[in-house]
Design a protein around this motif. Structure first.
Motif, PDB file in Angstrom:
ATOM      1  N   GLU A 182       0.861  -1.300   0.114  1.00 18.14           N
ATOM      2  CA  GLU A 182      -0.137  -0.124   0.048  1.00 18.14           C
ATOM      3  C   GLU A 182       0.931   1.268  -0.047  1.00 18.14           C
ATOM      4  O   GLU A 182       1.272   1.681   1.041  1.00 18.14           O
ATOM      5  N   ILE A 183       1.142   1.663  -1.182  1.00 19.67           N
ATOM      6  CA  ILE A 183       1.894   2.786  -1.461  1.00 19.67           C
ATOM      7  C   ILE A 183       1.663   4.222  -0.363  1.00 19.67           C
ATOM      8  O   ILE A 183       2.349   4.769   0.161  1.00 19.67           O
ATOM      9  N   SER A 184       0.350   4.296  -0.829  1.00 17.96           N
ATOM     10  CA  SER A 184      -0.522   5.521   0.150  1.00 17.96           C
ATOM     11  C   SER A 184      -2.023   5.019   0.165  1.00 17.96           C
ATOM     12  O   SER A 184      -2.184   3.829  -0.386  1.00 17.96           O
ATOM     13  N   PRO A 185      -2.729   5.913   0.786  1.00 14.89           N
ATOM     14  CA  PRO A 185      -3.987   5.428   0.968  1.00 14.89           C
ATOM     15  C   PRO A 185      -5.111   5.240  -0.211  1.00 14.89           C
ATOM     16  O   PRO A 185      -5.893   4.522  -0.368  1.00 14.89           O
ATOM     17  N   LYS A 186      -4.265   5.772  -1.410  1.00 13.45           N
ATOM     18  CA  LYS A 186      -4.966   5.929  -2.551  1.00 13.45           C
ATOM     19  C   LYS A 186      -4.257   4.872  -3.700  1.00 13.45           C
ATOM     20  O   LYS A 186      -4.949   4.521  -4.776  1.00 13.45           O
ATOM     21  N   TRP A 187      -3.202   4.309  -3.454  1.00 14.10           N
ATOM     22  CA  TRP A 187      -2.213   3.666  -4.476  1.00 14.10           C
ATOM     23  C   TRP A 187      -2.070   2.346  -3.675  1.00 14.10           C
ATOM     24  O   TRP A 187      -1.391   2.271  -2.578  1.00 14.10           O
ATOM     25  N   GLU A 188      -1.907   1.230  -4.421  1.00 13.18           N
ATOM     26  CA  GLU A 188      -1.601  -0.015  -4.008  1.00 13.18           C
ATOM     27  C   GLU A 188      -0.949  -1.107  -5.302  1.00 13.18           C
ATOM     28  O   GLU A 188      -1.731  -1.002  -6.308  1.00 13.18           O
ATOM     29  N   PHE A 196      -5.557   1.936  -8.071  1.00 14.72           N
ATOM     30  CA  PHE A 196      -5.815   3.526  -7.732  1.00 14.72           C
ATOM     31  C   PHE A 196      -7.077   3.862  -7.340  1.00 14.72           C
ATOM     32  O   PHE A 196      -8.122   3.656  -8.019  1.00 14.72           O
ATOM     33  N   LYS A 197      -7.209   4.546  -6.112  1.00 18.89           N
ATOM     34  CA  LYS A 197      -8.597   5.136  -5.580  1.00 18.89           C
ATOM     35  C   LYS A 197      -8.556   6.527  -5.579  1.00 18.89           C
ATOM     36  O   LYS A 197      -8.413   7.001  -4.423  1.00 18.89           O
ATOM     37  N   PRO A 198      -8.781   7.137  -6.464  1.00 21.52           N
ATOM     38  CA  PRO A 198      -8.806   8.837  -6.507  1.00 21.52           C
ATOM     39  C   PRO A 198     -10.122   9.187  -5.604  1.00 21.52           C
ATOM     40  O   PRO A 198      -9.644  10.152  -4.819  1.00 21.52           O
ATOM     41  N   ARG A 199     -11.138   8.505  -5.344  1.00 17.64           N
ATOM     42  CA  ARG A 199     -12.129   8.941  -4.299  1.00 17.64           C
ATOM     43  C   ARG A 199     -12.566   7.678  -3.733  1.00 17.64           C
ATOM     44  O   ARG A 199     -12.295   6.656  -4.266  1.00 17.64           O
ATOM     45  N   LYS A 200     -13.440   7.868  -2.764  1.00 13.91           N
ATOM     46  CA  LYS A 200     -13.825   6.782  -1.910  1.00 13.91           C
ATOM     47  C   LYS A 200     -14.700   5.768  -2.771  1.00 13.91           C
ATOM     48  O   LYS A 200     -14.816   4.727  -2.524  1.00 13.91           O
ATOM     49  N   ASN A 201     -15.292   6.353  -3.590  1.00 16.51           N
ATOM     50  CA  ASN A 201     -16.353   5.565  -4.624  1.00 16.51           C
ATOM     51  C   ASN A 201     -15.879   4.814  -5.856  1.00 16.51           C
ATOM     52  O   ASN A 201     -16.599   4.455  -6.682  1.00 16.51           O
ATOM     53  N   THR A 202     -14.666   5.201  -5.959  1.00 16.10           N
ATOM     54  CA  THR A 202     -14.010   5.021  -7.359  1.00 16.10           C
ATOM     55  C   THR A 202     -12.578   4.002  -7.268  1.00 16.10           C
ATOM     56  O   THR A 202     -11.660   4.293  -6.341  1.00 16.10           O
ATOM     57  N   LYS A 203     -12.606   3.287  -8.079  1.00 16.41           N
ATOM     58  CA  LYS A 203     -11.369   2.314  -8.123  1.00 16.41           C
ATOM     59  C   LYS A 203     -10.952   2.049  -9.482  1.00 16.41           C
ATOM     60  O   LYS A 203     -11.830   1.513 -10.391  1.00 16.41           O
ATOM     61  N   LEU A 204      -9.765   2.166  -9.788  1.00 19.42           N
ATOM     62  CA  LEU A 204      -9.174   1.954 -11.192  1.00 19.42           C
ATOM     63  C   LEU A 204      -8.031   1.027 -10.932  1.00 19.42           C
ATOM     64  O   LEU A 204      -7.304   1.269 -10.116  1.00 19.42           O
ATOM     65  N   SER A 205      -8.111  -0.100 -11.863  1.00 17.86           N
ATOM     66  CA  SER A 205      -7.029  -0.950 -11.831  1.00 17.86           C
ATOM     67  C   SER A 205      -6.362  -1.217 -13.283  1.00 17.86           C
ATOM     68  O   SER A 205      -6.834  -1.167 -14.372  1.00 17.86           O
ATOM     69  N   LEU A 207       0.773  -8.707 -12.242  1.00 22.65           N
ATOM     70  CA  LEU A 207       1.360  -7.342 -11.660  1.00 22.65           C
ATOM     71  C   LEU A 207       0.298  -6.522 -11.679  1.00 22.65           C
ATOM     72  O   LEU A 207      -0.376  -5.947 -12.732  1.00 22.65           O
ATOM     73  N   SER A 208      -0.391  -6.167 -10.500  1.00 19.09           N
ATOM     74  CA  SER A 208      -1.701  -5.332 -10.558  1.00 19.09           C
ATOM     75  C   SER A 208      -1.280  -3.825  -9.817  1.00 19.09           C
ATOM     76  O   SER A 208      -0.316  -3.762  -8.724  1.00 19.09           O
ATOM     77  N   LEU A 209      -1.781  -2.932 -10.462  1.00 19.96           N
ATOM     78  CA  LEU A 209      -1.771  -1.565  -9.712  1.00 19.96           C
ATOM     79  C   LEU A 209      -3.227  -0.998  -9.506  1.00 19.96           C
ATOM     80  O   LEU A 209      -3.913  -0.976 -10.577  1.00 19.96           O
TER      81      LEU A 209
END
Length: 795
Positions: free
Chosen positions: A280-286, A341-350, A337-339
């Motif tokens: 977990e790089i940051s609360p938004k990135w993993e 990104f959660k720019p907002r609480k209701n959004t997830k991009l992979s 390998l997966s990346l």
């Protein structure tokens, strides 16, 4: 006491709250009794609290669930709390809080899989007991869903599709399935009518999620007569790692005598290693990495086989003496390998980057001489005039597969909508080398008989390189609506699949509706409809032809089209309480119409396709399932299914030249009954018993080369496996407080009796030629009664 001293005593307790199906419970209340310290779980069921005393009582509660209380200390570590559904009685009316099923997806509790008494073990052991699923070979992980073939089932792990070997001919060769049970967090299974986000296959979807360790250090080791496993996991700050190792050997099962009285030697070694790393790089990135390395070795050296079969009035004995051996080697490498990104609480991009490679080698030279004779009162007639022959089988088959893909997945949760989308670009490369032939000498005469040469009975050759590209995309929306009549969930989506090999574009619209009436809150109704395709991979596009020398060669049919179907599933769920415990009764009816069919035959687990679109078919059926706590705190179920699966192969005629029309599909079994039952002994919390039962109708088969492929019916398949597990748990059993056990979480000892009633089930038939030129089917039997002992230690 000074403030600094108080702060030095403070420590943090964390954990995750889930329901009985291992799904997260959000907004559950977590508090320290006698204090004002408390919090609510997040959307993933996780919580964290600061504790200022050496010990405390933790209370976890949620409406509709029974409150749980725990004594915690600084040694408690990360908590995994599972709340049980509560019964609320108001004026003699019992209300059972249960999760409502809004689609065809079944959620399976992972904890139920640990002690299932099966030969193969793992997730597939419980999948085979689900409604609509038929499996009649205990040595195989494969299963048929509602009349479909084994190749019609999709398997996903963390959103990535998993591929299976192509050259496996028998269940003895299969080895380990991809899914490692020690690493699994959740299991979802759909037997049909699934949404657009998954599945370019027609029958089912198995969706697996691997877990992230939450403790500083955890692990397990286990061993049995059938193999061994080990797992290690840890979490340090924002980094977690989970590793799994498995070893399996089927020699214990296969080298024992069964109904065929075989004398042979099986030397099998199936090994794999998996790793799942997350940062977990940051609360938004993993970022995460899932990897797998597998190596399966199979050596088979037959010596002699004796099979007594037939009726009471006409009993025959089939004897074969062998020379030679078979040596197979399967290896595979997988990485993703997966990346996220959660720019907002209701959004997830992979973004997922995936690679897969497999090398399959099958080599054998086996010489056999068989004798067919009468058997009367177990005294064998030494006159072998019923039939005698010799044959020589030879193969040098090599297949290499490489697949790389790049995938983007997205999800947005709005007030009443959840939108999902995905894009995948996939490159595939297959190198296929086949050289196999069979020579047959019947009663001293080579078959077929020719004067100009000494021919082989059958042969097949190939030297093929295939490269292709796929582009897959989907768009899906789920709408939640509330009216004064009840709650409605509507899911609709489109899936597109383009394959460069045959220049084919598939468009698959799908929709489902779930309705929960306000006036009948203990009922749920749902239906799903859609266009589903069976997108070919490689085996389906292979077709054979005879060259100028009479040899059979393999070529690829780039004109082939994907089999397609319209499917309709209608279901109803009744939620009720019995004995003050929750139950659910599910019923579903379904129908499929299939065209552009690619005909195939099944021998053991090998599927051989004809390589062209040459038929149509249909499937109709019904499934019912009763699920609940027959014993408090444990899940059990029984499912019953009926189906009618038919296919019409164009151009097939009987001996009189008349069109055969519709006949039974290869995996058509009229009925299927499955049971999974758990029981606990009164006043003995440590002892648990698990029983699985499968009964299915016989399969249809015919003579080789005969257009009437469903002329005969095998005996039904019946099998029961039972196991008893004695477990010692930390925090429950006093023995675990001793210094030698203090660092262990659990010790489990299991004793299984496989094939409890020692029934002789049939996997396939071998056709042999008799002296009067007729053909006689000789049954190939599966394993008899076996015992297995297993020890598992968790820490």
């Amino acid at each position: 006491m000074t403030l600094i001293a108080q702060l030095s005593m403070a420590w943090t307790i964390g954990g995750r709250v889930t329901d009985k199906e291992n799904l997260p419970i959000s907004d559950a209340s977590v508090a320290l009794l006698g204090t004002t310290v408390g919090t609510l779980t997040d959307e993933d069921g996780r919580f964290s609290l600061d504790v200022k005393s050496d010990t405390a009582i933790l209370s976890v509660s949620m409406l509709g669930y029974t409150e749980e209380r725990f004594k915690i200390t600084k040694m408690s570590g990360y908590l995994r709390i599972r709340l049980q559904e509560d019964d609320i009685v108001l004026d003699s009316v019992s209300i059972v809080a249960q999760r409502k099923q809004s689609n065809t997806v079944v959620l399976i509790d992972v904890s139920n899989m640990r002690n299932v008494p099966t030969v193969t073990g793992g997730v597939e052991g419980l999948i085979k007991s689900q409604a609509g699923v038929v499996s009649t070979n205990e040595l195989s992980q494969q299963y048929s869903v509602r009349g479909g073939s084994y190749d019609e089932n999709s398997v996903y792990v963390n959103g990535i599709e998993i591929f299976r070997p192509q050259l496996v001919r028998s269940a003895q060769q299969e080895g380990l399935s991809f899914v490692n049970l020690d690493m699994v967090e959740s299991v979802e299974f759909s037997p049909g009518g699934f949404a657009a986000e998954v599945g370019d296959k027609m029958s089912s979807v198995l969706d697996i999620r691997y877990r992230k360790p939450e403790r500083k250090f955890e692990g397990s080791v286990s061993g049995s007569f059938l193999g061994a496993t080990a797992s290690l996991g840890s979490k340090t700050g924002n980094f977690s790692q989970l590793h799994g190792f498995r070893y399996k050997s089927s020699a214990y099962l296969l080298n024992k005598e069964n109904a065929d009285s075989s004398i042979c030697n099986y030397d099998t070694d199936f090994i794999d290693y998996q790793t799942y790393l997350t940062w977990e790089i940051s609360p938004k990135w993993e970022i995460s990495l899932l990897g797998n390395i597998a190596r399966n070795k199979y050596k088979y050296t037959p010596k002699r086989q004796e099979t007594i079969f037939g009726s009471v009035l006409e009993t025959k004995k089939f004897t074969v003496d062998y020379e030679g051996q078979e040596m197979d080697d399967y290896s595979s490498f997988f990485g993703n390998l997966s990346l996220d990104f959660k720019p907002r609480k209701n959004t997830k991009l992979s973004l997922l980057c995936n690679g897969y490679q497999s090398d399959e080698n099958v080599t054998y030279d086996i010489l056999g001489a068989y004798y067919l004779s009468d058997a009367v009162d177990n005294n064998i007639n030494k006159d072998y005039s019923k039939g005698t022959a010799a044959y020589l089988d030879h193969a040098r088959n090599y297949l290499k597969t490489k697949i790389v893909s790049l995938t983007h997945l997205g999800e947005v949760k709005l007030t009443k909508n959840t939108m999902k989308w995905g894009l995948t670009l996939q490159k595939e490369k297959v190198d296929d080398r086949i050289e196999e032939w069979e020579m047959l000498d019947s009663s001293g005469y080579s078959q077929p008989l020719r004067n100009d040469c000494f021919p082989v009975f059958s042969n097949q050759y190939s030297d093929i390189n295939m490269e292709s590209t796929r582009f897959i995309t989907f768009l899906q929306n789920t709408l939640h609506g509330e009216t004064d009549k009840g709650r409605i969930i509507f899911t609709s989506g489109l899936r597109f699949n383009y394959w460069s090999f045959n220049d084919e574009l598939l468009v698959s619209p799908r929709a489902s509706v779930a309705y929960f009436p306000e006036r009948c809150s203990n009922w749920g109704f749902r239906w799903s409809v859609g266009r589903y395709f069976q997108s070919p991979f490689y085996k389906e596009v292979r077709e054979t032809f005879k060259n100028a020398d009479g040899d059979v060669e393999v070529r690829l049919n780039d004109k082939i089209q994907s089999p397609r179907s319209w499917q309709l599933v209608v279901g109803a769920d009744k939620y009720f309480s019995m004995w003050k415990r929750p139950f659910k009764f599910t019923s579903e009816i379904y129908g499929k119409y299939i065209d552009r069919l690619i005909p195939y035959t099944v021998d053991n687990v090998e599927i051989v396709y004809e390589g062209e679109n040459n038929g149509n078919g249909y499937v109709v059926g019904a499934d019912v399932k009763l699920f609940g706590e027959f014993v408090p705190g444990t899940d059990s179920w029984i499912s019953v299914g009926w189906l009618r699966a038919r296919e019409n192969i164009y151009g097939d005629v009987d001996q009189n030249g008349k069109s055969i029309g519709y006949m039974h599909s290869p995996n058509s079994r009229i009925y299927n009954v499955s049971l999974f039952f758990q029981d606990k002994f009164p006043n003995i919390d440590q002892l648990e018993v698990n029983l699985t039962l499968n009964v299915a109708g016989g399969f249809r088969y015919g003579k080789p080369g005969d257009a009437e492929r469903d002329k005969y019916t095998s005996a039904s398949y019946s099998r029961a496996d039972i196991g008893a597990t004695y477990s010692l748990m930390q925090g429950r059993d006093k023995l675990m407080t001793k210094p030698v056990f203090r660092k262990l979480r659990a010790i489990k000892l299991s004793f299984d009796c496989l094939n409890l009633f020692d029934l002789n089930n049939v996997s396939s038939y071998t056709w042999v030629k008799t002296a009067d030129s007729n053909q006689c089917p000789v049954p190939n039997h599966l394993t008899g009664r076996q015992l297995n002992l297993k020890l598992r230690v968790e820490f």
